[in-house]
Each structure stands twice: as C-alpha cells, then as structure tokens.
Design a protein around this motif. Structure first.
Motif, short mmCIF file in Angstrom:
data_model
loop_
_atom_site.label_atom_id
_atom_site.label_comp_id
_atom_site.label_asym_id
_atom_site.label_seq_id
_atom_site.Cartn_x
_atom_site.Cartn_y
_atom_site.Cartn_z
N LEU A 172 -2.84 10.60 2.32
CA LEU A 172 -2.84 9.14 2.35
C LEU A 172 -1.42 8.58 2.41
O LEU A 172 -1.16 7.59 3.10
N LEU A 173 -0.49 9.21 1.71
CA LEU A 173 0.90 8.77 1.76
C LEU A 173 1.47 8.94 3.16
O LEU A 173 2.12 8.02 3.69
N ILE B 103 -3.76 12.70 -1.91
CA ILE B 103 -2.69 11.73 -2.10
C ILE B 103 -1.59 11.95 -1.06
O ILE B 103 -1.05 11.00 -0.50
N ALA C 178 0.00 6.24 5.41
CA ALA C 178 0.60 4.93 5.17
C ALA C 178 2.00 4.84 5.76
O ALA C 178 2.38 3.82 6.35
N LEU D 192 0.84 4.01 -2.98
CA LEU D 192 0.55 5.41 -2.67
C LEU D 192 1.70 6.32 -3.06
O LEU D 192 1.48 7.45 -3.52
N VAL E 141 0.84 -1.20 0.00
CA VAL E 141 0.00 0.00 0.00
C VAL E 141 0.87 1.25 0.00
O VAL E 141 0.60 2.21 -0.73
N TRP F 84 1.42 9.32 -5.55
CA TRP F 84 1.87 10.64 -5.11
C TRP F 84 2.81 11.25 -6.14
O TRP F 84 2.70 12.43 -6.49
#
Length: 51
Positions: A32-33, A29, A36, A12, A8, A16
C-alpha cells in the motif's frame, strides 16, 4: 486532490514504520505504501506537464 493523496501517503508511511518496528500487518502495508508513492509521483508529473 493532491492534498488528500499526500495525507494518505503520510498515514501509510506511519503505519509502515509501526509495522516495521512491531512486526505486524505483514507485507500489505509495504504494498500500500508503494502504491501511494507511485500515485503521488504520477500525479506530480501529470500536474507539471499541464502547464
């Protein structure tokens, strides 16, 4: 579980990089990066203290 998390994170990161290069998808993005990466670091530290 950790392998899935790394997958994941890599996906990501690719999204990105594409979003940064093509100026698409806005800031979601990036969020979310970062999420993660934070989860990956947490799991890494948690697994190291279990030994």
């Amino acid at each position: 579980m950790l392998g899935v998390l790394w997958t994941v994170a890599v996906v990501l990161f690719i999204f990105w990089a594409l979003g940064l290069a093509l100026h698409i998808a806005g800031n979601i993005i990036h969020v979310l990066l970062l999420l993660a990466i934070a989860i990956a670091i947490y799991n890494f530290l948690k697994s190291r203290t279990a030994f």
